[in-house]
Every structure is written in structure tokens, then in C-alpha cells.
Design a protein around this motif. Structure first.
Motif, mmCIF file in Angstrom:
data_model
loop_
_atom_site.group_PDB
_atom_site.id
_atom_site.type_symbol
_atom_site.label_atom_id
_atom_site.label_comp_id
_atom_site.label_asym_id
_atom_site.label_seq_id
_atom_site.Cartn_x
_atom_site.Cartn_y
_atom_site.Cartn_z
ATOM 1 N N VAL A 45 8.539 -14.352 46.105
ATOM 2 C CA VAL A 45 7.609 -14.519 44.990
ATOM 3 C C VAL A 45 8.226 -13.842 43.770
ATOM 4 O O VAL A 45 8.537 -12.654 43.805
ATOM 5 C CB VAL A 45 6.237 -13.902 45.309
ATOM 6 C CG1 VAL A 45 5.344 -13.896 44.071
ATOM 7 C CG2 VAL A 45 5.567 -14.659 46.451
ATOM 8 N N THR A 47 8.965 -11.992 40.194
ATOM 9 C CA THR A 47 8.350 -11.057 39.252
ATOM 10 C C THR A 47 9.358 -10.805 38.128
ATOM 11 O O THR A 47 10.447 -11.386 38.111
ATOM 12 C CB THR A 47 7.974 -9.716 39.920
ATOM 13 O OG1 THR A 47 9.169 -9.086 40.392
ATOM 14 C CG2 THR A 47 7.009 -9.900 41.075
ATOM 15 N N GLU A 79 2.336 -11.623 35.411
ATOM 16 C CA GLU A 79 1.481 -12.805 35.575
ATOM 17 C C GLU A 79 2.181 -14.083 35.123
ATOM 18 O O GLU A 79 1.931 -15.159 35.660
ATOM 19 C CB GLU A 79 0.175 -12.628 34.777
ATOM 20 C CG GLU A 79 -0.848 -11.704 35.428
ATOM 21 C CD GLU A 79 -0.539 -10.235 35.189
ATOM 22 O OE1 GLU A 79 0.397 -9.949 34.402
ATOM 23 O OE2 GLU A 79 -1.227 -9.380 35.781
ATOM 24 N N MET A 82 5.840 -16.843 37.163
ATOM 25 C CA MET A 82 5.981 -18.166 37.795
ATOM 26 C C MET A 82 6.355 -19.245 36.785
ATOM 27 O O MET A 82 7.027 -20.227 37.134
ATOM 28 C CB MET A 82 4.678 -18.545 38.512
ATOM 29 C CG MET A 82 4.374 -17.720 39.745
ATOM 30 S SD MET A 82 5.457 -18.042 41.161
ATOM 31 C CE MET A 82 4.760 -19.563 41.784
ATOM 32 N N SER A 83 5.935 -19.074 35.521
ATOM 33 C CA SER A 83 6.225 -20.092 34.502
ATOM 34 C C SER A 83 7.507 -19.807 33.728
ATOM 35 O O SER A 83 7.984 -20.668 32.987
ATOM 36 C CB SER A 83 5.043 -20.199 33.524
ATOM 37 O OG SER A 83 4.835 -18.959 32.861
ATOM 38 N N GLN A 281 -3.269 -12.750 43.783
ATOM 39 C CA GLN A 281 -2.330 -13.675 43.145
ATOM 40 C C GLN A 281 -1.020 -13.725 43.911
ATOM 41 O O GLN A 281 -0.360 -14.767 43.978
ATOM 42 C CB GLN A 281 -2.080 -13.249 41.697
ATOM 43 C CG GLN A 281 -1.371 -14.289 40.849
ATOM 44 C CD GLN A 281 -2.178 -15.575 40.716
ATOM 45 O OE1 GLN A 281 -3.371 -15.533 40.426
ATOM 46 N NE2 GLN A 281 -1.530 -16.711 40.923
ATOM 47 N N ASN A 285 0.568 -17.173 45.026
ATOM 48 C CA ASN A 285 1.934 -17.529 44.612
ATOM 49 C C ASN A 285 2.832 -17.769 45.815
ATOM 50 O O ASN A 285 3.692 -18.657 45.800
ATOM 51 C CB ASN A 285 2.524 -16.426 43.733
ATOM 52 C CG ASN A 285 1.875 -16.351 42.356
ATOM 53 O OD1 ASN A 285 1.002 -17.158 42.035
ATOM 54 N ND2 ASN A 285 2.280 -15.400 41.551
ATOM 55 N N ASP A 288 2.262 -21.167 47.119
ATOM 56 C CA ASP A 288 2.902 -22.153 46.238
ATOM 57 C C ASP A 288 4.416 -22.231 46.503
ATOM 58 O O ASP A 288 4.987 -23.321 46.568
ATOM 59 C CB ASP A 288 2.652 -21.798 44.768
ATOM 60 C CG ASP A 288 1.222 -22.074 44.343
ATOM 61 O OD1 ASP A 288 0.544 -22.844 45.044
ATOM 62 O OD2 ASP A 288 0.774 -21.511 43.323
ATOM 63 N N VAL A 289 5.055 -21.061 46.644
ATOM 64 C CA VAL A 289 6.497 -21.028 46.911
ATOM 65 C C VAL A 289 6.795 -21.669 48.268
ATOM 66 O O VAL A 289 7.756 -22.438 48.420
ATOM 67 C CB VAL A 289 7.026 -19.577 46.875
ATOM 68 C CG1 VAL A 289 8.475 -19.514 47.363
ATOM 69 C CG2 VAL A 289 6.923 -19.002 45.463
#
Length: 320
Positions: A45, A47, A79, A82-83, A281, A285, A288-289
Motif C-alpha cells: 500500500v 504512502t 491520503e 494512491m492518486s 483506509q 487501499n 484495491d491493490v
């Protein structure tokens, strides 16, 4: 069996939820999926963490490399990680890793001008992006009347005349590359235990023998009901699969008095976050990964099947 489906529909039930802690049940799946989720939370994930430090002035007792290492380990609010783009994939800066799409710039300027020791902390780092800042660990119950007294994570201490000036670049990364990017302080899971007591056999035991069965467990799994004088399971999840109770009843010549099984499709997760992202979160996340990784495997499988079907033509059409 041909045509058989192994598709599962896992279910999640939240038991306890805080900003930096979550405890939940994962049911109707197997250990491979549970362990995959655990590993992704720890290592995959993304960061944001400080990755490049340019020291302008450093007259402290710590050398430049030591300070740079300490800066890298300060958790930053992530936060938007991810984007963000990975610096190696950023076409805006040609992989240089110093543009607004893949990095955040920090500055620190501190100088001690009196005889009192100056603590330089994470709160002295000034960010170019207000959404990416050092994690605030201030505790409202700590007793500080003035929030400014809660100074954050100590980087270095300066005496009179000593100075530290630096510029730092924070980038997106994952724990697999370096532990500073891991959003998880700890992630554990255990099989949910199922404990059965043979009540008929238990009735044949004396009060002293019942007490010895209860006390044989290192953790408080069992208790003796003072009204009914019966042994009861009070906290099955406290069981640590140590087998001490089973060994005790075997030694008493009562095999089958207590039976303990691990539910093969039910797991209890405990997740603690470093503060870079909330624990809830972190779980979202990670899912999602994991989905992205499974999609990549599915795409690869489709590609292999196409090669098997069309041979060299399929590889040629992909430019192979």
C-alpha cells in the motif's frame, strides 16, 4: 473437476474501529487470501515519505546521513498517495522525482540562539502541500495546556550557536522498497477458534479438577461459574493455540473433555497504522491493490491463452 467453480464471496465484519487501529473478521475465504491481504497491507500500500535530503547547513552533533535517515522515518499524512505518480513513472519531470505530480517539498530552518537546548522536531518541517505534513501524535489527554508544547517527533537537539538548514523531497513508495513507506505498524491475523466442552464428562470431575482445567490455560479462555460450578468458555479468542488445556485433560485421563478446532474459513485481523493513513483506509487501499494484482494475473492468463491459440501470430500482433 471440469467446470467446477472455486469462486468465494468473502465477508468483512468490523469489530473495533479507531483512527490508528481496526479489528475485523474476514469470513468465507481461505488462508491464502487472508495472508495475501496481510502482506499487501504491510508492503504494497503506497504512502509518502522523505526520500531525498539536501543539507545546506548542519553544525549539530549528528552527521548529515544520520539526520537524513531520521527524516525518512517520520510518517507523513498520505491520503493522496494512491492518486500520486511514482517518481520513476512520472512523465512530467522525466523521472527526476521533483515535480508537483510525484513529490512534495519540505524545508527546515532552525538555529539555537540562547543557552537553552533547542529541540528540532517534525513540527519544524514546512511542506509545500498542506495535505502532506508530518503526522500529529498529540494526545488531548496528555495534560498539555498549550498544544504548542506538544512538539512532535524529535529530529535533533541544538545548543547555542548550532544551526540546521535543509531541503527535503518526499515521494510516493511502498514498503517492499523500504520500510519507511510501510503504512502498517503491525498487521496480524489468527484463525477463529471453536471450543467445545463435553458437559457429560465435565460433570464427572470434582471442583478441584475443574479448577485445574481452567487454570491450565495461560490466557483467560475458561472460567468457573460460581453459581453453577460449571466450566464455561468466556473468551475463545484469547486462546493462542498453545494446547495446554488439551495436554491437561489428556494427563487427567479425559481425552475429548475439551475439543478445540480452528475455523478454516474465518480469520480475525488486527491492524495498527503508523498514522500515515487511517487504519480503515489502509484496509480499503490494500483491497484495491490486491484487486489490481489479480487483474494483472487475469490479463497475463488471457495473453498466454491467446498465444496458445494463435501461436506466433498472437505474439507478433503484440510486437513480440
Amino acid at each position: 473437476m471440469e467446470g467446477a467453480s472455486y469462486q468465494r464471496f468473502p465477508k468483512v465484519k468490523i469489530r473495533e474501529l479507531k483512527d490508528d487501529y481496526v479489528k475485523f473478521e474476514l469470513r468465507e475465504t481461505d488462508a491464502s487470501m487472508a495472508n495475501a491481504l496481510r502482506r499487501v497491507m504491510i508492503a504494497e500500500v503506497p504512502t509518502i515519505a522523505i526520500d531525498l535530503v539536501e543539507i545546506e547547513v548542519n553544525s549539530s552533533v549528528l552527521n548529515d546521513e544520520f539526520i537524513a535517515h531520521r527524516l525518512g522515518l517520520i510518517p507523513l499524512t498520505s491520503e493522496r498517495a494512491m492518486s500520486m505518480r511514482f517518481s520513476r513513472d512520472c512523465d512530467a519531470c522525466d523521472g527526476d522525482g521533483q515535480c508537483e505530480f510525484c513529490s512534495v517539498e519540505f524545508h527546515l530552518r532552525a538555529k539555537c540562539i540562547n543557552d537553552q537546548t533547542l529541540d528540532v522536531t517534525s513540527k519544524d518541517l514546512y511542506s509545500s502541500d498542506h495535505t502532506v505534513v508530518p503526522v500529529d501524535f498529540s494526545d488531548p489527554s496528555s495534560g498539555y495546556e498549550n498544544p504548542e508544547e506538544q512538539r512532535g517527533i524529535t529530529i535533533v537537539k541544538l545548543r547555542k550557536g548550532q544551526e540546521l538548514r535543509l531541503r527535503a523531497i518526499a515521494r510516493k513508495g511502498i514498503g517492499k522498497d523500504h520500510a519507511k513507506w510501510s503504512p502498517a505498524a503491525t498487521v496480524t491475523f489468527m484463525y477463529e477458534p471453536e471450543i467445545h466442552i463435553n458437559e457429560e464428562m465435565m460433570e464427572t470431575l470434582s471442583l478441584e479438577e475443574k479448577t485445574s482445567v481452567v487454570e491450565s490455560s495461560p490466557t483467560k479462555v475458561f472460567a468457573l461459574n460460581p453459581q453453577t460450578q460449571q466450566v464455561e468458555v468466556v473468551d475463545p479468542e484469547a486462546y493462542t493455540y498453545d494446547d495446554e488445556v488439551l495436554k491437561k485433560v489428556e494427563a487427567m485421563g479425559k481425552p475429548g473433555l475439551v475439543e478445540i478446532y480452528a475455523k478454516e474459513d474465518s480469520f480475525i485481523f488486527t491492524v495498527e497504522s503508523t498514522g500515515a493513513i487511517k487504519a480503515s483506509q489502509l484496509v480499503i487501499n490494500a483491497i484495491d491493490v490486491l484487486k489490481q494484482k489479480l487483474d494483472a494475473v487475469r490479463l497475463l492468463q488471457d495473453t498466454v491463452e491467446a498465444d496458445d491459440q494463435f501461436g506466433e501470430l498472437g505474439a507478433h500482433m503484440r510486437g513480440g
